[in-house]
Design an enzyme around this catalytic site. Structure first.
Site, PDB file in Angstrom:
ATOM      1  N   ASP A  42      29.707   9.486 -51.465  1.00  0.00           N
ATOM      2  CA  ASP A  42      30.524   8.336 -51.871  1.00  0.00           C
ATOM      3  C   ASP A  42      31.099   7.678 -50.625  1.00  0.00           C
ATOM      4  OD1 ASP A  42      29.999   8.686 -54.581  1.00  0.00           O
ATOM      5  OD2 ASP A  42      31.610  10.135 -54.810  1.00  0.00           O
TER       6      ASP A  42
ATOM      7  N   LYS B  46      23.879  13.026 -53.665  1.00  0.00           N
ATOM      8  CA  LYS B  46      23.943  12.023 -54.734  1.00  0.00           C
ATOM      9  C   LYS B  46      24.213  10.657 -54.115  1.00  0.00           C
ATOM     10  CE  LYS B  46      27.536  11.478 -57.662  1.00  0.00           C
ATOM     11  NZ  LYS B  46      27.960  10.209 -58.262  1.00  0.00           N
TER      12      LYS B  46
ATOM     13  N   ASP C 239      22.392   8.050 -58.824  1.00  0.00           N
ATOM     14  CA  ASP C 239      23.355   7.945 -59.922  1.00  0.00           C
ATOM     15  C   ASP C 239      23.667   6.479 -60.218  1.00  0.00           C
ATOM     16  OD1 ASP C 239      25.157   8.734 -61.853  1.00  0.00           O
ATOM     17  OD2 ASP C 239      26.761   9.212 -60.431  1.00  0.00           O
TER      18      ASP C 239
ATOM     19  N   LYS D 156      23.416   5.174 -63.385  1.00  0.00           N
ATOM     20  CA  LYS D 156      23.914   5.076 -64.761  1.00  0.00           C
ATOM     21  C   LYS D 156      23.411   3.790 -65.439  1.00  0.00           C
ATOM     22  CE  LYS D 156      28.093   7.866 -64.048  1.00  0.00           C
ATOM     23  NZ  LYS D 156      28.269   7.971 -62.583  1.00  0.00           N
ATOM     24  N   LEU D 157      22.082   3.668 -65.521  1.00  0.00           N
ATOM     25  CA  LEU D 157      21.488   2.459 -66.106  1.00  0.00           C
ATOM     26  C   LEU D 157      21.825   2.353 -67.592  1.00  0.00           C
ATOM     27  CD1 LEU D 157      17.933   2.621 -64.461  1.00  0.00           C
ATOM     28  CD2 LEU D 157      19.939   1.340 -63.682  1.00  0.00           C
ATOM     29  N   HIS D 158      22.068   1.139 -68.038  1.00  0.00           N
ATOM     30  CA  HIS D 158      22.428   0.879 -69.437  1.00  0.00           C
ATOM     31  C   HIS D 158      22.116  -0.582 -69.740  1.00  0.00           C
ATOM     32  CE1 HIS D 158      25.795   1.097 -72.750  1.00  0.00           C
ATOM     33  NE2 HIS D 158      24.594   0.856 -73.236  1.00  0.00           N
ATOM     34  N   ASP D 159      21.009  -0.811 -70.457  1.00  0.00           N
ATOM     35  CA  ASP D 159      20.623  -2.189 -70.793  1.00  0.00           C
ATOM     36  C   ASP D 159      19.615  -2.096 -71.939  1.00  0.00           C
ATOM     37  OD1 ASP D 159      19.967  -5.019 -70.584  1.00  0.00           O
ATOM     38  OD2 ASP D 159      20.671  -4.922 -68.512  1.00  0.00           O
ATOM     39  N   ILE D 160      18.950  -3.182 -72.261  1.00  0.00           N
ATOM     40  CA  ILE D 160      17.931  -3.097 -73.304  1.00  0.00           C
ATOM     41  C   ILE D 160      16.775  -2.220 -72.784  1.00  0.00           C
ATOM     42  CG2 ILE D 160      18.525  -5.308 -74.377  1.00  0.00           C
ATOM     43  CD1 ILE D 160      16.034  -6.485 -72.933  1.00  0.00           C
TER      44      ILE D 160
ATOM     45  N   THR E 189      33.688  11.007 -67.628  1.00  0.00           N
ATOM     46  CA  THR E 189      34.817  11.943 -67.618  1.00  0.00           C
ATOM     47  C   THR E 189      36.153  11.220 -67.506  1.00  0.00           C
ATOM     48  OG1 THR E 189      34.573  12.223 -65.243  1.00  0.00           O
ATOM     49  CG2 THR E 189      33.495  13.859 -66.632  1.00  0.00           C
TER      50      THR E 189
ATOM     51  N   GLN F 235      40.626  14.365 -60.587  1.00  0.00           N
ATOM     52  CA  GLN F 235      39.907  15.155 -61.581  1.00  0.00           C
ATOM     53  C   GLN F 235      40.937  15.938 -62.384  1.00  0.00           C
ATOM     54  OE1 GLN F 235      36.763  14.664 -61.931  1.00  0.00           O
ATOM     55  NE2 GLN F 235      35.545  14.990 -60.114  1.00  0.00           N
TER      56      GLN F 235
ATOM     57  N   ARG G 237      34.646  14.588 -52.796  1.00  0.00           N
ATOM     58  CA  ARG G 237      35.773  14.507 -51.865  1.00  0.00           C
ATOM     59  C   ARG G 237      36.175  15.814 -51.182  1.00  0.00           C
ATOM     60  NH1 ARG G 237      38.941  10.985 -56.119  1.00  0.00           N
ATOM     61  NH2 ARG G 237      37.490  12.218 -57.385  1.00  0.00           N
TER      62      ARG G 237
HETATM   63  O1  C5P Z   1      35.763  14.153 -57.431  1.00  0.00           O
HETATM   64  P1  C5P Z   1      34.555  14.197 -56.559  1.00  0.00           P
HETATM   65  O2  C5P Z   1      34.740  13.432 -55.301  1.00  0.00           O
HETATM   66  O3  C5P Z   1      34.026  15.584 -56.330  1.00  0.00           O
HETATM   67  O4  C5P Z   1      33.460  13.415 -57.396  1.00  0.00           O
HETATM   68  C1  C5P Z   1      32.111  13.499 -57.095  1.00  0.00           C
HETATM   69  C2  C5P Z   1      31.331  12.669 -58.079  1.00  0.00           C
HETATM   70  O5  C5P Z   1      31.643  13.086 -59.407  1.00  0.00           O
HETATM   71  C3  C5P Z   1      31.637  11.173 -58.018  1.00  0.00           C
HETATM   72  O6  C5P Z   1      30.643  10.520 -57.279  1.00  0.00           O
HETATM   73  C4  C5P Z   1      31.595  10.730 -59.446  1.00  0.00           C
HETATM   74  O7  C5P Z   1      30.337  10.191 -59.770  1.00  0.00           O
HETATM   75  C5  C5P Z   1      31.779  11.977 -60.254  1.00  0.00           C
HETATM   76  N1  C5P Z   1      33.089  11.988 -60.904  1.00  0.00           N
HETATM   77  C6  C5P Z   1      33.167  12.097 -62.273  1.00  0.00           C
HETATM   78  N2  C5P Z   1      34.376  12.098 -62.889  1.00  0.00           N
HETATM   79  C7  C5P Z   1      35.512  11.970 -62.200  1.00  0.00           C
HETATM   80  C8  C5P Z   1      35.459  11.861 -60.793  1.00  0.00           C
HETATM   81  C9  C5P Z   1      34.223  11.873 -60.187  1.00  0.00           C
HETATM   82  O8  C5P Z   1      32.140  12.211 -62.923  1.00  0.00           O
HETATM   83  N3  C5P Z   1      36.673  11.963 -62.847  1.00  0.00           N
END
Ligand code: C5P
Length: 232
Positions: free
Chosen positions: A14, A36, A63, A65-69, A121, A191, A212
């Site tokens: 990230d 990722k 990652d 997260k595709l979402h369309d027709i 999440t 989280q 992180r």
């Molecule tokens: O929290 P962390 O930095 O470990 O997150 C790693 C990955 O987990 C993020 O790239 C994100 O896609 C996913 N994530 C999640 N739900 C959260 C926070 C992060 O699915 N609440």
């Protein structure tokens, strides 16, 4: 690259740019077998970042997260499946036809496995009510996981909290990839419901996504080694 769970750790890159991602990967000293690439890095650098990561011998979870027709998702999947990513995410909420279209396109284009994101999440029962979805979250996660199975997906993304419940209802070999994992002793950040890598693995997760705690570690390689040890 043939699919393998490797050492089961997926490091979330990230980061805002290729240079930052490269620096981060360098600090990990070859410990992770998976990384990722999420929306931020993909939007910043485009498809070439995926090719670069795979050319370094890394397995890549793309990652998006595709979402369309269904047709749009199929055509987009065909494009990205050619990049060499081992895993691609799509939203289970796109429905059976969309999921099946993604799976078909991925199979035709290469070796990319399709993971369905069950419920983000960041959403709780109140959010589900607001968007008109029927909760509670755990029930919806289960429903969407079974939809992913029926549509031929290779696995799902679900929070660590739901892994044990899902493992009990999903077929053997169906992949469960879980974020929301924190090594013992690290800060939870945003989280809310966290598990340690050991707990997530014991509950039935195949791969865990951690960002992180590694990105912000003083010694990312040592932290990554400790996580891999917990997962083994
Ligand atoms: O929290 P962390 O930095 O470990 O997150 C790693 C990955 O987990 C993020 O790239 C994100 O896609 C996913 N994530 C999640 N739900 C959260 C926070 C992060 O699915 N609440």
């Amino acid at each position: 690259m043939a699919f393998s769970v490797g050492n089961r750790l997926i490091v979330a890159l990230d980061t805002p740019s290729r240079a930052d991602a490269e620096a981060f990967v360098g600090k990990l000293e070859g410990v992770p077998s998976w990384v990722k690439c999420g929306l931020e890095l993909f939007c910043a650098e485009g498809p070439s970042i995926v090719r670069e990561l795979t050319s370094r011998g890394l397995h890549v979870m793309l990652d998006l997260k595709l979402h369309d027709i269904p047709e749009t998702v199929a055509r987009s999947t065909a494009k990205v499946a050619g990049l060499g990513a081992g895993l691609l995410t799509v939203h289970a909420s796109g429905g059976h036809a969309m999921l099946a279209a993604a799976v078909k396109a991925a199979r035709e284009a290469g070796d990319t496995k399709v993971l369905a994101v069950t419920v983000l999440t960041s959403l709780d029962d109140n959010d589900l009510a607001q968007i008109g979805a029927i909760g509670p979250v755990a029930e919806l996660v289960k429903k969407r996981a079974l939809l992913a199975v029926a549509a031929g997906c290779d696995g799902i993304v679900a929070s660590a909290h739901e892994v044990a419940m899902l493992r009990a209802v999903l077929p053997a070999g169906f992949l469960i990839v879980t974020p929301g994992v924190r090594p013992e002793g690290s800060a939870a950040g945003d989280q809310k419901r966290v598990m340690t890598p050991r707990q997530a693995r014991a509950a039935g997760a195949d791969l865990v996504v951690i960002g992180r705690p590694l990105r912000d570690a003083t010694n990312p390689a040592a932290t990554a080694r400790a996580i891999v040890e917990e997962l083994s």
